[in-house]
Design an enzyme around this catalytic site. Structure first.
Site, PDB file in Angstrom:
ATOM      1  N   HIS A  34       0.854  -1.184   0.000  1.00  0.00           N
ATOM      2  CA  HIS A  34       0.000   0.000   0.000  1.00  0.00           C
ATOM      3  C   HIS A  34       0.895   1.242   0.000  1.00  0.00           C
ATOM      4  O   HIS A  34       2.138   1.119  -0.030  1.00  0.00           O
ATOM      5  CB  HIS A  34      -0.957  -0.015   1.196  1.00  0.00           C
ATOM      6  N   HIS A  37       3.916   1.337   2.313  1.00  0.00           N
ATOM      7  CA  HIS A  37       5.105   0.618   1.822  1.00  0.00           C
ATOM      8  C   HIS A  37       5.809   1.433   0.748  1.00  0.00           C
ATOM      9  O   HIS A  37       7.032   1.518   0.709  1.00  0.00           O
ATOM     10  CB  HIS A  37       4.701  -0.728   1.189  1.00  0.00           C
ATOM     11  N   GLY A 149       8.257   1.136   8.991  1.00  0.00           N
ATOM     12  CA  GLY A 149       7.263   2.158   9.334  1.00  0.00           C
ATOM     13  C   GLY A 149       7.059   2.241  10.837  1.00  0.00           C
ATOM     14  O   GLY A 149       7.147   1.246  11.553  1.00  0.00           O
ATOM     15  N   LYS A 151       4.307   2.688  12.237  1.00  0.00           N
ATOM     16  CA  LYS A 151       3.026   2.116  12.678  1.00  0.00           C
ATOM     17  C   LYS A 151       3.311   0.938  13.605  1.00  0.00           C
ATOM     18  O   LYS A 151       2.636   0.738  14.607  1.00  0.00           O
ATOM     19  CB  LYS A 151       2.167   1.654  11.501  1.00  0.00           C
ATOM     20  N   ARG A 189      -3.741  -5.297   6.312  1.00  0.00           N
ATOM     21  CA  ARG A 189      -4.965  -5.904   6.855  1.00  0.00           C
ATOM     22  C   ARG A 189      -6.207  -5.058   6.560  1.00  0.00           C
ATOM     23  O   ARG A 189      -7.323  -5.571   6.617  1.00  0.00           O
ATOM     24  CB  ARG A 189      -4.836  -6.121   8.362  1.00  0.00           C
TER      25      ARG A 189
END
Ligand code: PAF
Length: 282
Positions: A34, A37, A149, A151, A189
């Site tokens: 996505h 990335h 990342g 996240k 996800r």
């Protein structure tokens, strides 16, 4: 674009590059690429001569077999996206045997306690699997720099520790979280979320932003209680954990201290899909 399936082929191409004094950027992924990335790949392209992207759904880091089976696998479109971006990208898409040989087992790591907090509590063995696969991938790819990342902030801290423990020479670069306009942190996800779950998901970041706004004036207890309330009233999202933790050791706190950096971390279920996010507080 060259897609490598065999480790020995990639190892020999990288050896040629390194002999020619080229720098190698590495973006390890589990595919279903996505924009988050792609932002890592773009940064890696700016800072290196060549970029290797691995696409490998690593079985040893899944503590839930249903999650492993349902993890999106979209190699053809991943390769398409990467080939549209640059000709300086190589893809490594190995089989589990190619990475692990016949015995797919993970090493038991001691990441000085980082592995026991948050994700470590709820996903036993997860970080052993992450550490094991990354050590193997770093050995195959021999990267100059590797990109992760924020996240997965806990993972990022653990990868830095892994490199220290294993005395590897790769430089680990953390990159900011990439979000949908709604605030939802990008994740592979997210592709599994249905319409109602997607509509409910902005609550996660909205909650984190409010915690950041309240951080100077409210107590940790007040903020913890307030976050629990937000999700109790929600029919779609179920809170698994919310913690305010020190960046240094990722231990959650009950009281703030001076001169210490904190982040808020959250994990939420939308049906069977688990979403995580975090925010810097100071
Ligand atoms: O963050 C991920 O996608 C995975 O944990 C990683 C770093 C590719 C290791 O399998």
């Amino acid at each position: 674009m060259h897609i490598y399936e065999k480790r020995r082929d990639l190892v020999s191409s990288v050896a040629t590059l390194l002999q020619a004094q080229k720098t190698v950027g590495f973006v390890p992924t589990m595919g279903a690429l996505h924009k988050g990335h792609m932002a890592l790949v773009e940064r890696a392209l700016k800072e290196n001569d060549i970029v290797i992207v691995s696409v490998f759904v690593n079985p040893t880091q899944f503590n839930n077999s249903e999650d492993l089976v349902n993890y999106p696998r979209t190699l053809t479109s991943d390769v398409q996206l990467l080939s549209e971006l640059s000709t300086n990208i190589m893809v490594f898409a190995p089989t589990p045997q190619e990475v692990y040989g016949e015995q797919m087992i993970s090493t038991n790591y001691d990441f000085e306690g980082l592995e026991n907090e948050m994700e470590g509590k709820y996903r036993p063995g997860h970080f052993d699997g992450v550490g094991t696969v990354l050590k193997r991938l770093f050995n195959i790819v021999s990267p100059t720099k590797a990109y992760f990342g924020e996240k997965d902030f806990q993972q990022l801290q653990i990868v830095k520790k892994l490199v220290e423990i294993e005395k590897m020479s790769v430089q680990i670069i953390g990159c900011p979280i990439f979000r949908e306009e709604s605030g939802l942190a990008l994740s592979s996800r997210n592709k599994r979320l249905n319409k109602k779950q997607l509509q409910a998901s902005p609550l996660i970041y909205k909650t984190l932003k409010q915690v950041k706004a309240d951080f100077g004036t409210k107590s940790v207890l007040e903020m913890n209680e307030w976050v629990s309330e937000q999700f109790k009233n929600d029919d779609i999202l179920e809170l698994e954990y919310f913690e305010i933790a020190k960046i240094s050791d990722l231990k959650s706190i009950k009281e703030k201290q001076k001169d210490t950096k904190y982040r808020a971390f959250i994990a939420v279920f939308a049906g069977k899909i688990r979403l995580i996010d975090n925010i810097a507080l100071n």
